[in-house]
Write a protein that holds these residues in place. Structure first.
Motif, PDB file in Angstrom:
ATOM      1  N   ASP A  53      40.345  47.295   8.668  1.00 41.30           N
ATOM      2  CA  ASP A  53      40.257  45.868   9.008  1.00 41.30           C
ATOM      3  C   ASP A  53      41.837  45.255   9.320  1.00 41.30           C
ATOM      4  O   ASP A  53      42.559  45.765   8.546  1.00 41.30           O
ATOM      5  CB  ASP A  53      39.973  44.972   7.861  1.00 41.30           C
ATOM      6  N   SER A  98      39.362  56.844  -0.105  1.00 43.48           N
ATOM      7  CA  SER A  98      40.710  56.376  -0.079  1.00 43.48           C
ATOM      8  C   SER A  98      40.918  55.643   0.656  1.00 43.48           C
ATOM      9  O   SER A  98      40.228  54.996   1.417  1.00 43.48           O
ATOM     10  CB  SER A  98      41.574  57.838   0.424  1.00 43.48           C
ATOM     11  N   GLN A  99      41.981  54.844   0.380  1.00 38.32           N
ATOM     12  CA  GLN A  99      42.426  53.329   0.847  1.00 38.32           C
ATOM     13  C   GLN A  99      43.992  53.345   1.074  1.00 38.32           C
ATOM     14  O   GLN A  99      44.558  53.834   0.087  1.00 38.32           O
ATOM     15  CB  GLN A  99      41.705  52.262   0.127  1.00 38.32           C
ATOM     16  N   SER A 100      44.163  52.647   2.048  1.00 36.57           N
ATOM     17  CA  SER A 100      45.685  52.579   2.297  1.00 36.57           C
ATOM     18  C   SER A 100      45.744  51.173   3.389  1.00 36.57           C
ATOM     19  O   SER A 100      44.640  50.615   3.782  1.00 36.57           O
ATOM     20  CB  SER A 100      46.300  53.480   2.931  1.00 36.57           C
ATOM     21  N   GLY A 101      47.021  50.855   3.357  1.00 33.62           N
ATOM     22  CA  GLY A 101      47.103  49.627   4.012  1.00 33.62           C
ATOM     23  C   GLY A 101      48.568  49.278   4.123  1.00 33.62           C
ATOM     24  O   GLY A 101      49.431  49.912   3.866  1.00 33.62           O
ATOM     25  N   SER A 102      48.699  48.334   5.384  1.00 27.85           N
ATOM     26  CA  SER A 102      50.134  47.943   5.574  1.00 27.85           C
ATOM     27  C   SER A 102      50.090  46.634   6.012  1.00 27.85           C
ATOM     28  O   SER A 102      49.160  46.243   6.502  1.00 27.85           O
ATOM     29  CB  SER A 102      50.783  48.929   6.581  1.00 27.85           C
ATOM     30  N   SER A 103      51.386  46.007   6.233  1.00 31.51           N
ATOM     31  CA  SER A 103      51.476  44.659   6.661  1.00 31.51           C
ATOM     32  C   SER A 103      52.989  44.280   7.035  1.00 31.51           C
ATOM     33  O   SER A 103      53.699  44.917   6.487  1.00 31.51           O
ATOM     34  CB  SER A 103      50.992  43.387   5.582  1.00 31.51           C
ATOM     35  N   THR A 116      44.401  47.284   6.819  1.00 26.20           N
ATOM     36  CA  THR A 116      43.872  48.068   5.730  1.00 26.20           C
ATOM     37  C   THR A 116      42.765  49.062   6.058  1.00 26.20           C
ATOM     38  O   THR A 116      41.988  48.622   6.969  1.00 26.20           O
ATOM     39  CB  THR A 116      42.926  47.261   4.549  1.00 26.20           C
ATOM     40  N   SER A 156      48.501  42.699   9.419  1.00 28.43           N
ATOM     41  CA  SER A 156      48.214  43.481   8.306  1.00 28.43           C
ATOM     42  C   SER A 156      46.957  44.210   8.722  1.00 28.43           C
ATOM     43  O   SER A 156      46.149  44.255   9.254  1.00 28.43           O
ATOM     44  CB  SER A 156      47.658  42.677   7.206  1.00 28.43           C
TER      45      SER A 156
END
Lengths: 479, 1152
Positions: free
Chosen positions: B642, B705-710, B678, B676
């Protein structure tokens, strides 16, 4: 997915409400929306999931986080000490590489462990000591990080904790000075993540810096006798390495013989367990990498053949066509402990200083250790306070022989605890003994012979290269 | 054209040359209005725009212009009328503009009339009305349309017989001249932005003649507008070469399926590299070369000044956290966010190429800005268009043949038809009988390639009332790819399973997409205009594993039909891969003009992008058909991402007129963006037979697993522009930026710019050089900075968390740094000097733009190792966590490099032939670029893919390989083995991965007064070095045959050896300098007669027959050098990829 907080909504409502006329209000709605969305952006910069296995630094910027960083630093020390024992043991006479002999196919393709074992420690070669260098340096980084965090977030109750970390950092620098050439840079990393590169420090400077760290440990340790004694023995060890016998004796004067500071080796997953099985090959287990040596290079201690219970070893199998002997002091169930510092070492420091300064009963001190105390579970760990059944030593009559006797006792009491390399190098540096009479020399299986180096180069290539440090320009000397 | 002036009232609009309505006869009896009354007398028009003016002894012309300027009216009049030169004294205080005009014109014989809804006033002579003789009996009527888009041209003027008689067209482009005398009449049709055209009509008595007129857009270097960070500007005032693509024009003449098609070959300095030929797969876009090693080289995308999420990290994240469940772990290119946009919604695309143009966009714009301007509704009746397209596609050409040796055993019964390779031949195991050539991909029985199909339907409607405009578009496309499970494999599947393969297995590739847009704009008061806009698109892509690995499995393997069940031609054909994408863009904007000299604009928007990539190997497929027998229990992987992009912009523009036709335009504003992302990843294995979406089953073998950035950026800019009589414009400016991706200790980033425009020759000034050789000449230079943001996390320290045992018994939590971050890290800064010449030559038959740029990337972010003394060093810092993680501070990002890009670009439009029978237009686009790493500290390994190195003095995407120095058959066995091929000690430079020169030629022939047009697009790219992995198999097929020479064997051995000290194989022979000649497209477009169009209940109808990727000529030894296997970096290779298909399509367009 984003979740708008109610704050921007309130901001928008407030923004519009403050606009005086209805017409102007309409005309300003767009601007308010834009400004509000802009404000909302700040709310959106947080609360994002991070990569697996990572945590937001802000969530550990507290006392608990700082203590967890201290845990990491201590764990790193365990790991670093382990690798140091293996690599320094191979460079000295304690261990032999299992891959020696026919598996060394050419002089240009020397396995990393053989390069250390055979003292062919040419700068730029792929050496097993490279990783040891990186690990010891990272102990410094992690202890620095943890000390800074504890001071920032847990200053009131963390003095003893910080004292221990200062001590461990001091020990890591002693190990660096023991094993590596003169020229180790003591760069710094602080708890905010900022780092500063430093130029090379001479071996003496590294020891001096280690003493300063141990001084800090002493100052912070308060009434914690364990940490105080750890710092004292470390100071004595560093002063001894500098040839400052008076300060060394003073440093360890009141360390009880029964004191010992140990590190636990709990699991092979820790990549440092001491297991004997030739089939189980963790990264640094002695059984697969190295074997207990015996009179290595003609100058080595007869660890196996002497029958001394402090250095006894058992045959456990064959690796690469080489017999593998495993030190009995380290049990094979991963539950061993390694003695980092002890009252026995303090007594040995006192004995050596007494001999060197002719200011005490060096032989009496040694014999007291040999007759006083008991074994621990049948395994003769250095620093247990004594081993029964050892005959008293007799004075060999000359200073040189006396010195050799003291170092032999150190070798046996402190067998495979990471002291031997420092001792051998000190014999060359402080007692002016020729390298060939101190370090293993002569023929080396599979190679033309042992090399001449007695220290490891600081890596300048490969994964553990110090080359990115712009102030580092190689070893200052190789003595 | 000096006699005719038009003043525009909209401050953000542009003063441009206008073919002005003559003052005569408007509203006379010769005018037939087709739709609704266009003209309202001043007295009838209740316009409340009020004006105030006090002048002494000024001309009426000046007064009229000033009143129009204040009221933001367009005004047309015959400047040659002596009445306009009369001197008057005027004092007007807060009066309606039309009342004021009437007062000014009183007694002059002139009257002002206003076009309702058009904001346009025409001043004409009253005395002309009613004088035409009633004897005229004929009528000439007709319709004027745009030759490119077929849309009506409204407000075009139709001049009759070189007289002052003229008429303007209605909103639908219609006009009529009544009561004309019999005989020959010459009509001259002009319109703003179009080339004038003349038609001869002969009236015979009391007859009516209907004509159809197409006007070609007039391409001049000074006309039109472009969108910049400060808003819409006249092109003539801009010092940069900003390429504009008029989407309707392109779509009318070329096969366009997505935005990438619009860009490809139409922008000098832009390279478009397709990842694969699979429907829906993306392309990589680079503008003026690559300048960043660690950061992105992708431009930013704006839609009506609102940022959209865009990345050219084409790999989805199915690999997750190192999780490996085979077949659920295949990686595919993710659909491009750019291609989620419906081309039908776009009015124009402006490409700002470099930092000097994009300076005021700030710290994310150094790679250029693609600014998309969407269609907006305009006042007038609803205009509807409908397009329908059907087509077919296929893989052109054939694959290279491979050689296979066949023989028979010399022992053990002498089995025939043995695959007799070199080793067995030399060891006397077999005797060679024959060498045959074969290629399964060319064999209809085994090839997976068939004809694909595509169809599309789009509709658009726009229009509006006086204060409300609307525009809606909708498009649906359906594509079936060119891959089909070969019959032989399907049979093998049936033989093993007893069932026919399911449909998705037989036809794996496809893409279905739908999109809709809506836009409402409203003038809610005389000073405020607002708009809301929305766009929603969805696409469902299905892909086959063949796209990655299948082709490579086929090539080089002779088909042994007896083994098909066990070694199928297509690997992973049993994996169903889908990619669902949903994109939603909502935005609002507004313009507020509280005073005539100040305009405030604001816009805000949010773009949500959701991707879901699934791969399913259904349970129950026999393990004999699987690469991994465990997948027989079913394998499933899904990656959901997303992404969100928010934008907010507020800008103010002050226009301050100064004496002497001088002015200052001051623009200042604030922009903020937030991106952003995810990503979650689930992989599992083992679920019931028949389940195709096992998301609800989470058995033990599940990894989540999950990761994200913004990241967020916000900045303020200011840009004053000093305009000296439209001839000379100086414009300095600066943007100050902050953002979350910069280090906490980094200072505010500054992006200054300065530009100069000098227009020594311009038709407006009646200046001509060498007669009519040079009509217009514009010299420009600009210098500016722009940035590229660090990646999220580069600047910040990340901590790892685990458990360890310290005291011998109890596991405790430990926290340790995993990245040290760089708190001083700041955006990369690019500084660019761009100079150029724009000119209209040869009576505007040749329009050309030449641009040179010198772009230096300062503070380039490079990844360098951390020295161990600060905790760095690979592999160190090992800590045991419960998950077995290992932490270390391996590397560190720092602003340390300098990278230089220089280049020369040329674009030109040539009207080769123009007469009543034929018009031939050529559009040329060519560019040359050079990339050099100027300085660099530290070391960087393979930043852009295999064998890529950073070496000072060479391109950052340079290829370095070890070459074959020689060979010797040391053991005399007739076989060159790996150790007998001598490979150079050091790698040598083999070339750069991106093309150094790109060229495109678009040719358009128009016949039958523009009813029939033929457009072709050719391109030539060269200078890049590409890795031909396909060639490795080809090489193997040669080198392993019994008749292979030692030299052939040596090349193969060198290409595959894993020598001590070499990081990987030495594929020296597989890199080659590539040139590509491609006939990209051909399009035949015919505008049907009005009578036929009316039968279809429309006013206009056209059909187009289009073909793309017609022809390819290249020295590349693989299949297609324009598809890219590498998901990151700049490398290009076609190994295992579906090449670009050839496409035929037929489309029909109807419009009212």
């Amino acid at each position: 997915m984003h979740r708008f907080s109610s704050q921007p909504v309130r901001a928008l409502r407030s923004c519009v409400a403050r606009t005086p006329s209805s017409r102007s209000r309409i005309s300003l709605i767009m601007i308010c929306i834009a400004a509000t969305l802009s404000a909302a952006c700040h709310d959106l910069t947080g609360n994002q999931p991070l990569p697996v296995g990572t945590v937001d630094p802000s969530t550990v910027a507290n006392a608990a986080g700082a203590r967890a960083m201290a845990t990491a630093a201590r764990a790193q020390f365990q790991y670093g000490l382990n690798t140091f024992i293996v690599q320094s043991g191979m460079l000295s006479d304690e261990l032999q590489a299992n891959i020696r002999g026919s598996h060394v196919t050419s002089a240009a393709d020397i396995p990393s462990d053989v390069g250390v074992d055979a003292r062919q420690l040419t700068a730029g070669a792929n050496l097993g000591t490279d990783q040891t260098y990186g690990t010891l340096q990272q102990i410094r980084a992690l202890t620095n990080l943890a000390i800074g965090a504890l001071l920032q977030y847990d200053a009131d109750s963390s003095a003893a904790n910080r004292a221990e970390l200062y001590a461990l950092e001091g020990y890591s620098e002693i190990l660096l000075a023991d094993l590596f050439c003169s020229g180790v840079p003591l760069s710094t990393l602080n708890y905010k993540g900022d780092f500063t590169y430093h130029p090379s420090s001479s071996t003496a400077q590294v020891y001096t810096h280690a003493i300063a760290l141990l001084d800090s440990a002493l100052a912070l340790a308060g009434n914690d006798a364990q940490i105080r004694n750890l710092a004292k023995v470390g100071r004595g060890r560093a002063f001894l390495a500098q040839g400052n016998y008076t300060s060394a004796v003073a440093a360890v004067a009141d360390v009880p013989v029964a004191f010992r500071y140990t590190q636990s080796m709990q699991t092979c997953n820790f990549a440092g367990c001491f297991v004997a099985s030739a089939s189980t090959q963790p990264v640094f287990d002695i059984g697969s990498v190295a074997s207990v040596a015996d009179r290595e290079g003609g100058t080595g201690i007869p660890y196996r053949s002497s029958g001394d219970p402090r250095t006894s070893a058992s045959f456990v199998g064959i690796v690469n066509n080489n017999d593998v002997w495993f030190a009995d002091k380290y049990v094979q169930d991963d539950a061993s402990i390694i003695v980092v510092a002890s009252g026995v070492e303090a007594q040995l420091i006192g004995a050596e200083a007494a001999l060197a300064t002719h200011a005490g009963d060096w032989l009496g001190t040694l014999n007291a250790l040999r007759t006083d105390g008991t074994a621990s579970g049948g395994v003769y760990n250095a620093g247990t306070g004594g081993v029964s059944g050892l005959d008293p030593l007799t004075d060999p009559g000359t200073d040189s022989a006396r010195t050799s006797l003291v170092f032999s006792e150190r070798a046996k009491w402190l067998f495979l605890t990471g002291h031997r390399q420092g001792d051998l190098r000190r014999m060359v540096r402080s007692y002016a003994r020729p390298r060939t009479t101190v370090y293993p020399s002569g023929n080396y299986p599979g190679l033309s012979g042992y090399g001449s180096f007695i220290d490891a180069p600081i890596p300048q290539s490969g994964s553990y290269s110090e080359a990115p440090n712009p102030l580092f320009h190689g070893c200052l000397s190789r003595d | 054209m000096r006699d005719f002036l038009t003043l525009t009232g909209a401050l953000l609009s542009i003063t441009a040359p206008l073919h002005v309505v003559s003052a005569s006869l408007l509203g006379s009896r010769h005018v037939q209005q087709f739709s609704h009354p266009l003209i309202v007398r001043a007295a009838l028009w209740q316009d409340d725009r009020r004006v105030t003016l006090t002048v002494q002894d000024s001309s009426i012309g000046f007064v009229v212009r000033e009143l129009a300027r204040q009221a933001r009216l367009q005004i047309s009049y015959n400047d040659g009328n002596p009445q306009f030169k009369k001197r008057v004294h005027v004092t007007i205080a807060n009066q309606p503009v039309m009342k004021a005009l009437s007062a000014v014109l009183e007694g002059t014989g002139l009257v002002a009339t206003m076009f309702r809804n058009e904001d346009m006033v025409v001043i004409q002579s009253q005395t002309k009305e009613g004088k035409r003789s009633q004897d005229d009996s004929g009528t000439i009527s007709g319709r004027v349309v745009d030759s490119a888009s077929g849309r009506a041209v409204r407000r075009a003027t139709v001049h009759l017989d070189r007289s002052e008689t003229s008429i303007v067209t209605s909103d639908s482009g219609y006009f009529a001249l009544r009561d004309l005398p019999a005989g020959r009449h010459v009509l001259t049709i002009k319109a703003l932005g179009y080339r004038a055209i003349t038609r001869v009509v002969v009236l015979k008595g009391n007859t009516s003649v209907s004509i159809y007129v197409t006007l070609s857009p007039l391409a001049t270097v000074l006309s039109g507008v472009v969108t910049t960070a400060t808003g819409v500007q006249a092109r003539r005032n801009v010092a940069n070469d900003i390429t504009s693509i008029n989407v309707d024009s392109v779509m009318q003449t070329a096969p366009i399926h997505n935005v990438t098609d619009l860009l490809d070959g139409r922008v000098p300095g832009m390279t478009v590299v397709r990842t694969t030929g699979t429907p829906g797969d993306p392309a990589r876009i680079r503008i003026r070369g690559a300048g960043s090693v660690e950061g992105t080289n992708a431009p930013i995308i704006l839609i009506d000044n609102v940022r959209v999420y865009y990345t050219d990290d084409n790999t989805n994240h199915t690999s997750g956290n190192g999780v490996s469940i085979r077949n659920a772990n295949t990686s595919y290119p993710r659909p491009s966010a750019l291609d989620q946009l419906d081309p039908n919604m776009i009015e124009r695309i402006d490409i700002l190429k470099g930092p000097s143009a994009a300076a005021l966009y700030g710290s994310e714009s150094a790679n250029g800005v693609i600014s998309i301007i969407t269609k907006r509704g305009k006042a007038g009746p609803t205009r509807v268009s409908l397009d329908a397209t059907v087509g077919t596609s296929w893989i052109p050409g054939t694959y290279p043949l491979f050689g296979y040796g066949f023989g028979h055993f010399l022992t053990g019964g002498g089995s025939p038809n043995l695959s007799c390779v070199l080793d067995s031949y030399l060891s006397s195991a077999c005797a060679l009988d024959s060498v045959v050539s074969y290629q399964a991909l060319n064999d209809p029985q085994y090839s997976p390639f068939v004809h694909g199909t595509n169809s599309g339907l789009s509709a658009a409607a726009s229009g509006g009332a006086s204060n409300l405009g609307y525009s809606f578009t909708g498009t649906a496309q359906n594509q079936h790819g060119v891959v089909r499970l070969p019959a032989a494999v399907a049979l093998a599947y049936h033989n093993v399973t007893g069932q026919r393969p399911p449909g998705w297995m037989i036809n794996p590739d496809g893409n279905q997409s739908m999109s809709g847009t809506g836009s409402l704009t409203s003038q809610i008061s005389p000073t405020i205009t607002v708009g809301i806009h929305t766009m929603l698109s969805t696409s469902e892509q299905t892909r086959s594993a063949l796209s990655l690995g299948g082709v490579s499995q086929v090539i080089g393997r002779f088909v042994d039909t007896t083994k098909l069940a066990f070694t199928p031609l297509m690997t992973n054909f049993n994996e169903r891969a889908t990619a669902d994408t949903k994109t939603w863009l909502n935005s609002a904007d507004g313009t507020w003009t509280p005073r005539s000299w100040v305009t405030v604009t604001a816009s805000a928007g949010i773009n949500q992008d959701h991707n879901e990539d699934k791969r399913v190997t259904p349970a129950g497929i026999p393990s004999i058909l699987l690469n991994d027998p465990f997948d027989s229990a079913g394998a499933y992987g899904v990656t959901r991402s997303d992404n969100s992009a928010l934008s907010a912009n507020v800008g103010t523009m002050f226009l301050v007129p100064l004496p002497g036709n001088r002015s200052i335009r001051l623009s200042t504003g604030f922009t903020g963006n937030n991106n952003s992302s995810t990503i979650s990843n689930i992989q599992t294995r083992g679920f019931p037979i028949g389940v195709m979406d096992p998301s609800s089953f989470l058995p033990s073998e599940t990894n989540v697993s999950q990761s994200g950035s913004s990241s967020a950026t916000y900045g303020w800019y200011i840009e004053p522009a000093f305009n000296f009589g439209e001839h000379f414009i100086i414009s300095p400016g600066i943007r100050l930026d902050g953002g979350s991706n910069s280090g906490t200790n980094a200072t505010v980033s500054k992006f200054p710019k300065a530009s100069i425009v000098w227009i020594p020759l311009d038709d407006n000034f009646d200046s001509h050089f060498l007669g009519r050789l040079i009509n217009t000449l514009k010299l420009r230079a600009t210098y500016g900075y722009a940035g590229v943001l660090p990646l999220p996390g580069d600047q910040g320290r990340l901590m790892g968390e685990g458990t360890t045992v310290i005291d011998g018994t109890n596991p405790v939590t430990s926290v340790y740094p995993t990245t040290v971050g760089n708190t001083h890290l700041r955006p990369e800064r690019s500084v660019e000097l761009e100079t150029g010449i724009d000119a209209d030559l040869l009576e505007r038959r040749l329009t050309m733009t030449v641009t040179y740029y010198h772009k230096k990337r300062l503070d380039a972010i490079l990844e360098i190792p951390l020295a161990p003394s600060v905790g760095g060093g690979g592999g160190t810092g090992v800590l045991v966590t419960q998950s077995g993680g290992i932490a270390h501070l391996g590397t560190f990002k720092e602003n340390i490099g300098t990278i230089l890009n220089t280049g020369l670009e040329l674009s030109a439009h040539v009207v080769v032939v123009q007469n009543s029978q034929l018009q031939w237009d050529l559009d040329l686009s060519t560019s040359q670029t050079a990339n050099t790493l100027r300085s660099f500290y530290g070391q960087e390994n393979s930043p852009g893919g295999p064998n890529s190195r950073l070496v000072v003095g060479y391109p950052i995407d340079g290829i370095w390989v070890h070459s074959l120095a020689g060979y010797a058959d040391l053991n005399g066995d007739g076989v060159i083995e790996a150790n007998e091929a001598i490979v150079g000690d050091s790698a040598s430079y083999a070339g750069t991965q991106n093309p150094t020169h790109t060229n495109a030629v678009s040719s358009t022939f128009s016949f039958l007064n523009g009813r029939l047009s033929v457009n072709t697009l050719f391109s030539y790219n060269g200078g890049m070095t590409q890795y031909n992995a396909l060639g490795l198999t080809s090489l193997a097929s040669v080198a392993t045959q019994p008749n292979a020479t030692l030299a052939q064997q040596a090349i193969y051995a060198a290409s595959t050896k894993l020598a001590n000290g070499f990081p990987s194989e030495t594929p020296w022979s597989l890199y080659q300098r590539v040139t590509i000649w491609r006939w990209n497209s051909a399009s035949f477009n015919y505008t049907l007669p009005v009578s036929i169009a009316q039968l279809l209940r429309s006013h206009g109808a056209s059909i187009a027959l289009q073909r793309s990727n017609l022809w390819l000529h290249t020295n590349y030894r693989g299949k297609d050098p324009n598809v890219n296997i590498y998901s990151s970096g700049e490398g290009v290779a076609d190994f295992g990829q579906i090449p670009e298909p050839r496409l035929w399509s037929l489309s029909v367009r109807l419009s009212n």
